[in-house]
Design a protein around this motif. Structure first.
Motif, PDB file in Angstrom:
ATOM      1  N   ALA A  68      20.039  32.833  57.136  1.00  0.00           N
ATOM      2  CA  ALA A  68      21.203  32.604  58.006  1.00  0.00           C
ATOM      3  C   ALA A  68      21.270  33.644  59.111  1.00  0.00           C
ATOM      4  O   ALA A  68      21.795  33.384  60.201  1.00  0.00           O
ATOM      5  CB  ALA A  68      22.491  32.629  57.194  1.00  0.00           C
ATOM      6  N   ALA A  69      20.714  34.835  58.841  1.00  0.00           N
ATOM      7  CA  ALA A  69      20.677  35.898  59.846  1.00  0.00           C
ATOM      8  C   ALA A  69      19.433  35.801  60.721  1.00  0.00           C
ATOM      9  O   ALA A  69      19.127  36.734  61.473  1.00  0.00           O
ATOM     10  CB  ALA A  69      20.729  37.259  59.152  1.00  0.00           C
ATOM     11  N   SER A  70      18.699  34.683  60.624  1.00  0.00           N
ATOM     12  CA  SER A  70      17.475  34.442  61.407  1.00  0.00           C
ATOM     13  C   SER A  70      16.378  35.445  61.090  1.00  0.00           C
ATOM     14  O   SER A  70      15.515  35.724  61.927  1.00  0.00           O
ATOM     15  CB  SER A  70      17.774  34.451  62.915  1.00  0.00           C
ATOM     16  N   ASN A  71      16.401  35.988  59.877  1.00  0.00           N
ATOM     17  CA  ASN A  71      15.337  36.877  59.414  1.00  0.00           C
ATOM     18  C   ASN A  71      14.253  36.008  58.796  1.00  0.00           C
ATOM     19  O   ASN A  71      14.451  35.398  57.752  1.00  0.00           O
ATOM     20  CB  ASN A  71      15.899  37.863  58.378  1.00  0.00           C
ATOM     21  N   MET A  72      13.083  35.970  59.454  1.00  0.00           N
ATOM     22  CA  MET A  72      12.013  35.074  59.011  1.00  0.00           C
ATOM     23  C   MET A  72      10.912  35.805  58.263  1.00  0.00           C
ATOM     24  O   MET A  72       9.768  35.359  58.221  1.00  0.00           O
ATOM     25  CB  MET A  72      11.433  34.335  60.229  1.00  0.00           C
ATOM     26  N   ILE A  73      11.243  36.935  57.629  1.00  0.00           N
ATOM     27  CA  ILE A  73      10.268  37.634  56.807  1.00  0.00           C
ATOM     28  C   ILE A  73       9.687  36.686  55.768  1.00  0.00           C
ATOM     29  O   ILE A  73      10.424  35.929  55.135  1.00  0.00           O
ATOM     30  CB  ILE A  73      10.926  38.853  56.113  1.00  0.00           C
ATOM     31  N   PRO A  74       8.361  36.631  55.592  1.00  0.00           N
ATOM     32  CA  PRO A  74       7.788  35.784  54.544  1.00  0.00           C
ATOM     33  C   PRO A  74       8.288  36.230  53.170  1.00  0.00           C
ATOM     34  O   PRO A  74       8.323  37.426  52.871  1.00  0.00           O
ATOM     35  CB  PRO A  74       6.282  36.000  54.687  1.00  0.00           C
ATOM     36  N   VAL A  75       8.688  35.266  52.344  1.00  0.00           N
ATOM     37  CA  VAL A  75       9.239  35.557  51.017  1.00  0.00           C
ATOM     38  C   VAL A  75       8.429  34.827  49.951  1.00  0.00           C
ATOM     39  O   VAL A  75       8.263  33.608  50.007  1.00  0.00           O
ATOM     40  CB  VAL A  75      10.712  35.139  50.919  1.00  0.00           C
ATOM     41  N   LEU A  76       7.924  35.607  49.007  1.00  0.00           N
ATOM     42  CA  LEU A  76       7.273  35.062  47.819  1.00  0.00           C
ATOM     43  C   LEU A  76       8.223  35.254  46.653  1.00  0.00           C
ATOM     44  O   LEU A  76       8.508  36.385  46.259  1.00  0.00           O
ATOM     45  CB  LEU A  76       5.949  35.785  47.555  1.00  0.00           C
ATOM     46  N   VAL A  77       8.745  34.156  46.105  1.00  0.00           N
ATOM     47  CA  VAL A  77       9.612  34.236  44.935  1.00  0.00           C
ATOM     48  C   VAL A  77       8.747  34.431  43.700  1.00  0.00           C
ATOM     49  O   VAL A  77       7.729  33.745  43.520  1.00  0.00           O
ATOM     50  CB  VAL A  77      10.478  32.971  44.796  1.00  0.00           C
ATOM     51  N   LEU A  78       9.157  35.367  42.856  1.00  0.00           N
ATOM     52  CA  LEU A  78       8.464  35.669  41.611  1.00  0.00           C
ATOM     53  C   LEU A  78       9.518  35.638  40.509  1.00  0.00           C
ATOM     54  O   LEU A  78      10.301  36.571  40.373  1.00  0.00           O
ATOM     55  CB  LEU A  78       7.810  37.049  41.708  1.00  0.00           C
ATOM     56  N   SER A  79       9.582  34.530  39.745  1.00  0.00           N
ATOM     57  CA  SER A  79      10.725  34.332  38.864  1.00  0.00           C
ATOM     58  C   SER A  79      10.351  33.661  37.554  1.00  0.00           C
ATOM     59  O   SER A  79       9.403  32.867  37.490  1.00  0.00           O
ATOM     60  CB  SER A  79      11.785  33.477  39.579  1.00  0.00           C
ATOM     61  N   ALA A  80      11.131  33.973  36.514  1.00  0.00           N
ATOM     62  CA  ALA A  80      10.977  33.291  35.233  1.00  0.00           C
ATOM     63  C   ALA A  80      11.615  31.910  35.256  1.00  0.00           C
ATOM     64  O   ALA A  80      11.384  31.106  34.347  1.00  0.00           O
ATOM     65  CB  ALA A  80      11.604  34.128  34.119  1.00  0.00           C
ATOM     66  N   ARG A  81      12.405  31.619  36.269  1.00  0.00           N
ATOM     67  CA  ARG A  81      13.018  30.290  36.391  1.00  0.00           C
ATOM     68  C   ARG A  81      11.963  29.334  36.917  1.00  0.00           C
ATOM     69  O   ARG A  81      11.630  29.355  38.101  1.00  0.00           O
ATOM     70  CB  ARG A  81      14.251  30.359  37.292  1.00  0.00           C
ATOM     71  N   SER A  82      11.468  28.509  36.024  1.00  0.00           N
ATOM     72  CA  SER A  82      10.265  27.729  36.332  1.00  0.00           C
ATOM     73  C   SER A  82      10.499  26.231  36.441  1.00  0.00           C
ATOM     74  O   SER A  82       9.529  25.476  36.601  1.00  0.00           O
ATOM     75  CB  SER A  82       9.197  27.992  35.260  1.00  0.00           C
ATOM     76  N   SER A  83      11.739  25.775  36.370  1.00  0.00           N
ATOM     77  CA  SER A  83      11.971  24.337  36.452  1.00  0.00           C
ATOM     78  C   SER A  83      11.649  23.822  37.849  1.00  0.00           C
ATOM     79  O   SER A  83      11.671  24.579  38.833  1.00  0.00           O
ATOM     80  CB  SER A  83      13.429  24.009  36.117  1.00  0.00           C
ATOM     81  N   VAL A  84      11.360  22.547  37.932  1.00  0.00           N
ATOM     82  CA  VAL A  84      11.078  21.939  39.238  1.00  0.00           C
ATOM     83  C   VAL A  84      12.271  22.117  40.169  1.00  0.00           C
ATOM     84  O   VAL A  84      12.109  22.435  41.361  1.00  0.00           O
ATOM     85  CB  VAL A  84      10.727  20.445  39.072  1.00  0.00           C
ATOM     86  N   ASP A  85      13.487  21.932  39.639  1.00  0.00           N
ATOM     87  CA  ASP A  85      14.689  22.059  40.472  1.00  0.00           C
ATOM     88  C   ASP A  85      14.812  23.466  41.061  1.00  0.00           C
ATOM     89  O   ASP A  85      15.185  23.634  42.228  1.00  0.00           O
ATOM     90  CB  ASP A  85      15.941  21.727  39.671  1.00  0.00           C
ATOM     91  N   ASP A  86      14.512  24.499  40.245  1.00  0.00           N
ATOM     92  CA  ASP A  86      14.576  25.874  40.744  1.00  0.00           C
ATOM     93  C   ASP A  86      13.533  26.116  41.823  1.00  0.00           C
ATOM     94  O   ASP A  86      13.821  26.738  42.859  1.00  0.00           O
ATOM     95  CB  ASP A  86      14.372  26.871  39.604  1.00  0.00           C
ATOM     96  N   ARG A  87      12.313  25.630  41.603  1.00  0.00           N
ATOM     97  CA  ARG A  87      11.266  25.829  42.594  1.00  0.00           C
ATOM     98  C   ARG A  87      11.604  25.125  43.902  1.00  0.00           C
ATOM     99  O   ARG A  87      11.438  25.692  44.989  1.00  0.00           O
ATOM    100  CB  ARG A  87       9.917  25.342  42.052  1.00  0.00           C
ATOM    101  N   VAL A  88      12.100  23.908  43.789  1.00  0.00           N
ATOM    102  CA  VAL A  88      12.465  23.150  44.993  1.00  0.00           C
ATOM    103  C   VAL A  88      13.618  23.844  45.718  1.00  0.00           C
ATOM    104  O   VAL A  88      13.614  23.968  46.952  1.00  0.00           O
ATOM    105  CB  VAL A  88      12.840  21.706  44.624  1.00  0.00           C
ATOM    106  N   ARG A  89      14.605  24.311  44.950  1.00  0.00           N
ATOM    107  CA  ARG A  89      15.739  24.988  45.584  1.00  0.00           C
ATOM    108  C   ARG A  89      15.290  26.230  46.339  1.00  0.00           C
ATOM    109  O   ARG A  89      15.700  26.468  47.476  1.00  0.00           O
ATOM    110  CB  ARG A  89      16.782  25.364  44.530  1.00  0.00           C
ATOM    111  N   GLY A  90      14.424  27.031  45.708  1.00  0.00           N
ATOM    112  CA  GLY A  90      13.936  28.233  46.370  1.00  0.00           C
ATOM    113  C   GLY A  90      13.194  27.925  47.659  1.00  0.00           C
ATOM    114  O   GLY A  90      13.413  28.569  48.690  1.00  0.00           O
ATOM    115  N   LEU A  91      12.336  26.924  47.618  1.00  0.00           N
ATOM    116  CA  LEU A  91      11.574  26.555  48.812  1.00  0.00           C
ATOM    117  C   LEU A  91      12.480  25.971  49.881  1.00  0.00           C
ATOM    118  O   LEU A  91      12.314  26.247  51.080  1.00  0.00           O
ATOM    119  CB  LEU A  91      10.472  25.561  48.435  1.00  0.00           C
ATOM    120  N   ASP A  92      13.460  25.166  49.469  1.00  0.00           N
ATOM    121  CA  ASP A  92      14.392  24.591  50.443  1.00  0.00           C
ATOM    122  C   ASP A  92      15.261  25.650  51.108  1.00  0.00           C
ATOM    123  O   ASP A  92      15.679  25.482  52.265  1.00  0.00           O
ATOM    124  CB  ASP A  92      15.293  23.546  49.774  1.00  0.00           C
TER     125      ASP A  92
END
Length: 225
Positions: A68-92
Motif C-alpha cells: 500500500a506504501a508502494s514499496n516493491m521490495i521482492p518478498v519471499l514468504v517462508l511459512s509453516a502455513r502451507s494450505s493452498v488458500d494461505d499460499r494464494v492469499r500471500g501471492l495475491d
C-alpha cells in the motif's frame, strides 16, 4: 546483496542468518511484523524473507502495508502455513514467492537466486558508467584493459555507485546498507573499501572516479580531464 529476515523463532532466525551469510548475503533480522514494516521502509534492502505467523502484525498485514506504501521490495514468504488458500492469499497480497516449512536450505537459496535474476533482468545485468562495466551476475568490474572480481562488500558498494552516478552517499548509509544496523563497523572501514575501489578503477584506466565530499560522503563522477 542485503536481505531483511522477518522470523520470530530466534533459533531458526539465527540458523537462517548463518546460512545466508555463508552464501555471501548480508542479513538484518527482525522478530515481529511492525519491525518488518519499519525496516523495509528504509529502502536499503534488496529482498525480504517473511514469516506469516509474526507477533504484533502478521505477515499478511506486513504485505498489505508495504505494498500500500508502494514499496516493491521482492518478498519471499517462508511459512509453516502451507494450505493452498494461505499460499494464494500471500501471492495475491504481493509476495513474489511462497516457500513452506520445513524446507531445504538449498531450495531457499535457489528461490533467492531466482528472485535476484528477475530483479537483474528488470534492470540490467551489466552496469556501465564511463569506460567501466560492472557485471551483476559475476561481480566483475572491467574495462578494455582488464577486469577484477569484486568481493561481496566491494561489489555492493560499487553497484550502488554505478546504479546512481553523481549521487552522494553518506558514510552512514553505506554502514546501514552494507554492514547492517547492528554492525560495529566504523567510518574508517568505509574509507578502506573506497580506497580498494579507487585502486581498481585506477588500474583499469577508468575515466570515472570516486570523489569525497567533506562531512557529506562519496560520489562516483566523471574524472577530471
Amino acid at each position: 546483496m542485503r536481505l531483511l529476515l522477518a522470523e520470530d523463532e530466534k533459533s531458526l532466525s539465527h540458523a537462517l542468518c548463518s546460512i545466508l551469510e555463508d552464501n555471501g548475503y548480508s542479513v538484518d533480522a527482525v522478530y515481529d511484523g511492525q519491525d518488518a514494516i519499519d525496516f523495509a521502509s528504509n529502502d536499503i534492502y534488496d529482498m525480504m524473507i517473511l514469516d506469516i505467523m509474526l507477533p504484533k502484525k502478521n505477515g499478511f498485514d506486513v504485505l498489505k502495508e508495504i505494498r500500500a506504501a508502494s514499496n516493491m521490495i521482492p518478498v519471499l514468504v517462508l511459512s509453516a502455513r502451507s494450505s493452498v488458500d494461505d499460499r494464494v492469499r500471500g501471492l495475491d497480497l504481493g509476495a513474489n514467492d511462497y516457500l513452506t516449512k520445513p524446507f531445504s536450505p538449498k531450495e531457499l537459496l535457489a528461490r533467492i537466486r531466482v528472485l535476484s535474476r528477475v530483479q537483474y533482468t528488470q534492470r540490467d545485468d551489466i552496469l556501465n558508467v564511463g569506460n567501466i562495466n560492472l557485471d551483476r551476475s559475476s561481480h566483475e568490474l572491467s574495462s578494455t584493459v582488464g577486469s577484477y572480481h569484486l568481493a561481496n562488500k566491494e561489489y555492493q558498494m560499487m553497484e550502488l555507485f554505478m546504479s546512481h552516478p553523481n549521487r552522494v552517499y553518506s558514510i552512514e548509509f553505506f554502514i546501514e546498507k552494507i554492514w547492517g544496523y547492528d554492525s560495529n563497523a566504523e567510518t574508517n572501514l568505509v574509507w578502506t573499501y573506497v580506497s580498494y575501489l579507487r585502486k581498481k578503477l585506477n588500474a583499469l584506466h577508468a575515466n570515472i572516479k570516486i570523489k569525497a565530499y567533506r562531512n557529506t560522503g562519496y560520489s562516483l563522477e566523471q574524472a577530471d580531464d
